[in-house]
Each structure stands twice: as C-alpha cells, then as structure tokens.
Design an enzyme around this catalytic site. Structure first.
Site, short mmCIF file in Angstrom:
data_model
loop_
_atom_site.label_atom_id
_atom_site.label_comp_id
_atom_site.label_asym_id
_atom_site.label_seq_id
_atom_site.Cartn_x
_atom_site.Cartn_y
_atom_site.Cartn_z
N GLY A 241 29.26 46.57 36.81
CA GLY A 241 29.96 46.43 38.08
C GLY A 241 30.90 45.24 38.08
N GLY A 245 29.28 40.59 41.44
CA GLY A 245 27.93 41.13 41.48
C GLY A 245 27.11 40.71 40.29
N GLY A 246 27.72 40.75 39.11
CA GLY A 246 27.00 40.37 37.89
C GLY A 246 26.61 38.91 37.88
N GLU A 265 27.69 44.15 32.42
CA GLU A 265 29.06 44.49 32.02
C GLU A 265 29.93 44.35 33.26
OE1 GLU A 265 31.82 48.19 31.48
OE2 GLU A 265 29.85 48.52 30.58
N CYS A 302 36.04 51.25 32.56
CA CYS A 302 35.99 49.83 32.21
C CYS A 302 36.85 49.51 31.00
CB CYS A 302 34.54 49.40 31.95
SG CYS A 302 33.56 50.62 31.09
N GLU A 390 41.32 40.94 36.41
CA GLU A 390 41.37 42.40 36.38
C GLU A 390 41.75 42.97 37.74
OE1 GLU A 390 38.42 46.14 35.21
OE2 GLU A 390 37.57 44.28 36.01
#
Length: 522
Positions: A241, A245-246, A265, A302, A390
């Site tokens: 995600g 969040g990671g 990831e 991704c 990104e």
C-alpha cells in the site's frame, strides 16, 4: 456463494459492532450490497489468539499436508471463478479479463508454494558433524533448519483484489512457511475478499487443520490495522500500500515490547533509461510501449514506469510521447479516493512549475482521469527531491540529460525502487555497464530492453527493493523466495538422533536437500 458482510474468525462468521460500510463501484459511483460490519479490537484479539493457539499444531504438519492445503485453496478459488469476476469487476472497475487473469495468477502462486514445499529447499538444512578429537577443543555437532516465526498479519492491497489480497502471495508464502494468518481485508473490494476467505476456511475444514489457522477481518485501518500490528500474538506483518500506511505499521511494530518485522511494499516510480542507441532504434515502438506500460491498469500497478530519462539530443522524442499520450484514454481508478490523490499529485507537479508534455482524454466512466506526462531536465531533477515522489496512476515525468555525467548524477540520487529499466543497443554497452552498477543498488529488479509491468511469479523473481520501495530490501513479496520472510533459523547442538526433529536427523527421513559438512547433498 452468499456474501454475508461478516468477518471470519477461526472458521466462524462474526458480525462486528464497530459500524458498517459498503463497497463502492468506482465506474458507476454506486454503493453495493450488502453492508459489511466492522470488527472491534476485541474481534482482532480473538483472531490473533486463535492464530497463536493453532500455531503449534499447524507448524507441525508435514510439507505434503501444507502443499495439499494450498492446492485445495487454488482449486476452490478456480471453482467460483465466475462469481469472483462478477463481484470484483463491480468493486474495482477493472475488466473481467483482468480479474480472470488475476484469479489464475493467484492460483498459480498457491501452487508455486506447494511445489516449493515438496522440493524442501526452503527448510535450509545444514549439518556440521562433531569432532570430539579436534584440538585444542572438540567441535560440537550442529544442525540448522528454518522454522516458522508464528502468526502473520497480512494487509490486503487496493490495486490487486486477488493476487495481493486474501489468498495472495503473502498468504500463500506464510501458509507454506507454517504460519497461521490473520488477513485485514481491504474495504474497497470487501465482497471479493469474503468470497475468497470462505474458500480458505472451507479448505481448512476439509483438511482438518486448526480453525485458527486463518481469520479474515473487516474494519477501519486505524483501528483494526493498528490493533493487529500491536498484538503480542502477531510475529510478522506483510503489507502492500501507501508509504504512509507502511511506515505507520513499521512504527507500531518497532515500538512493541517485542518488535516484529514488517514487510511493506510501498512506493516506486520505476525509472526507465533510454541510452543513445536505445532512444534512436525502433523509436515508435518504444514510445508506444512506454505509454502502454504507463497507462496499463490506469497506472495502478506498483511497477508502472513513472519516470523516463532520454538524451537531450533526442528531445524530439518528447513530441512523439506527447502524441501517444494525447490519444490515450483514462481508465477507471479503483476508488474515488485514489482518483482524488492522483489529481492532487498532478496538481502538485504543476505547482512545481513543470511543463505538461501532453494530457490524454478523460475516460467515459467516473473516476477515469486523463493520463498526463510532464517534462523536466536533469538539473531540475537534481534540484528538487519532490520530483521523486510517486503519483499513483497514469502520470510520468520525462527527464532530458545532456551527457553521461548528468545521467549518472541523477541515478546516484534515486531513492529505492522496485524496478529500473535500461533500453540500449550494443553501441551503448560501455555506459550500460557503468550504470548497471548503480541501478543494482537502487532496485530489486533491473530490466534490459523490456518494461517493468508484468511481474513473473517464479523462483527467480524479486519484487522488492531498497526503501521506500519496501521496508526490507533483503527479500521479495513475489516468487518462492518470499517464504523466507516468515521463517527463522534454529540450530540444534549436541542432541541425540532420537530427539532431533525429522528434517535434521542423520537418516534424512524426509529426503530433503541439505548441506552436510559444507557439501551440498540431495
């Protein structure tokens, strides 16, 4: 199959009491039935302890039993292919062909890990025989194997409702390792998640495995997700995600009394480099292939290429790329929230003063923004770190470089990536050789004259990379190597044969590949 809108905790449908939500059709702007109840922290607690109570029994199963279990899940998912396609297309806006292909990939991943279990290499057996006569001190008998870490919390991804979701690669590799799994379903495709979760629960019942081997939980990430990450029964986390969040899960996992690994990831712009020869050979084909890879799945893979380096001497390529972009049409994004984030990211690039090469056409459905490509120079890139952020969707930045030194300077500053791609001809070999030594430190997969979209599920695949692409650069979330995320080594010193676990016994009753006194045996 009936979608009940309930979590599945240790084989039982559970109606949560923390509120309700419904899935959303992003193409039509309509909410879908039924309502899904959200789990409470008490529900999370029950699922996590059920996983812990099932751990010893599940990890004690033979590789053959676990392989048959994975095969059973694959068969069951394939048996309801039509139902899954019907629901998933409504919940995601993705095409039926895309969902059908993802079902096949999901089943293939499960079978890959089943085959890995039967191969036995994942157990990592190493035996060093003792030598009581060694001077000045005897050498002890040592035997090493890999064992499962314990219950794993898995977070379903928004962009892959099957292959990175309830029965995706994270779940398959954790099950293969011998770990019970608690999945936090992604709310954007909850019905798809429940359909698949029902098949896993049924496969567990058929195999006579402990019911706590699997649980599926619906709920808000800030409540359910953080409760899972903090729970003492959970021993590892897998997440696909956003970077926010990671990193939030990483912080929670690191602050526990017993910190645990997080395999997240997160973010990657997947740069593509066109060397001089690569930029001037088969130009039209390369331009069209770049745009196709950029816009595939509305740029929500991704591995979509979000950055392209081209020689300044070939700046006419920008016009060709612009023409291809202008004829491209937006596709439905997975949710209104993802579309809003895309719009915000594109607006941010405008605010930085970048020039838009071209803007494509809006899609015919809701939440289908136009693909957009911007231009910048190597000097712009070096001066502004924000250009490495990104933009999730069909947006890319084309960067022109004057010479090899400028290109290398840009590559040196790149953040960690899932992929990096080089297009070249034989005449470019000297520069490719030079930049390859940089790119292999920046990315988990380096591609020659190809495109990053399309991640082969195989023994040799790496889908990972240095931060912020992932939280742990040493492993992968795709391919058989992923099993090692959920294992740890244990060495047994000086034990008699009768007390040793079967995998490290001298007689090798499981016929496992192993390293004995430094020599590989089979």
């Amino acid at each position: 199959m009936t979608i009940a809108g309930k979590s599945i905790i240790a084989g039982m449908p559970i109606h949560g009491s923390a509120g309700v939500f419904r899935s959303y059709n992003p193409a039509k702007g309509e909410y879908l039935e039924p309502e899904f109840s959200q789990a409470t922290e008490a529900d999370v607690d029950a699922a996590a302890w059920a996983a812990q109570s099932s751990f010893d029994a599940y990890r004690s199963t033979t590789p053959a039993i676990r392989a048959a279990f994975l095969e059973s899940i694959a068969v069951r998912i394939e048996a309801i292919r039509e139902e899954i396609v019907a629901r998933a297309t409504e919940e995601t806006g993705l095409t039926a062909a895309r969902i059908d292909g993802e079902i096949s990939r999901t089943a293939g991943q499960l079978r890959l890990f089943a085959s890995e279990l039967l191969l036995g290499e994942h157990q990592g057996i190493r035996i060093e025989h003792g030598d009581p006569d060694r001077m000045p001190v005897p050498r002890p008998d040592l035997r090493l194997r890999m064992i499962p870490v314990g219950p794993v919390a898995i977070f379903g991804a928004s962009n892959f409702p099957l292959a990175f979701s309830v029965a995706g690669g994270d779940t398959a590799s954790a099950f293969a390792a011998g770990c019970p799994v608690v999945v936090k379903a992604h709310s954007s495709h909850a019905g798809t998640a429940e359909l698949v979760g029902q098949q896993i629960a049924a496969a567990i019942a058929d195999a006579g495995l402990p019911t706590g081997t699997f649980s599926l939980i619906f709920g808000a990430g800030r409540v359910v997700g953080q409760a899972l990450a903090a729970h003492p029964a959970i021993k590892a986390i897998a997440f696909t995600g956003s970077q926010g969040g990671g990193t939030s899960l990483m912080a929670t996992a690191a602050s526990r009394t017993e910190p645990i690994p997080v395999y997240a990831e997160m973010s990657s712009i997947n740069p593509v480099i066109w060397c001089q020869g690569g930029a001037t050979t088969h130009t039209e084909d390369r331009v069209n292939a770049f745009v196709a890879s950029l816009t595939l799945g509305s740029g929500q893979f991704c591995t979509n290429p979000g950055m392209l380096f081209i020689p300044d001497s070939e700046s006419s390529l920008i016009e060709k790329i612009g023409s291809a972009i202008e004829s491209s049409v937006g596709q439905t994004m997975l949710s209104a929230g993802i579309k809003e984030a895309f719009d915000s990211g594109v607006a941010g690039l405008h605010e930085l003063g970048l020039q838009a090469i071209a803007v494509g056409q809006l899609g015919e459905t809701l939440n289908a923004p136009a693909p957009t490509v911007f231009a910048a120079t190597a000097q712009d890139f070096l001066a502004n770190p924000q250009l490495q952020e990104e933009v999730f969707g069909s947006a890319a930045l084309v960067i022109t470089y004057d010479n090899t030194a400028d290109l290398i300077a840009c590559l040196d500053t790149l953040q960690g990536q899932l992929t990096a791609t080089v297009h070249f001809t034989e005449s470019d070999s000297p520069i490719v050789s030079e930049i390859l030594t940089i790119l292999e430190t920046k990315a988990g997969r380096v591609i020659a004259n190809g495109w990053p979209t399309g991640v082969e599920v195989s023994h040799a695949m790496v889908h990972g990379g240095p931060y912020p692409a992932t939280s742990d650069t040493r492993t992968t979330s795709v391919g058989s190597l992923a099993i090692h995320r959920f294992q740890r080594p244990v060495a047994y010193q000086g034990f008699p044969e009768a007390l040793l676990p079967e995998p490290v016994q001298e007689s090798n009753p499981l016929d496992l590949p192993r390293r004995v006194d430094g020599v590989l045996e089979r």
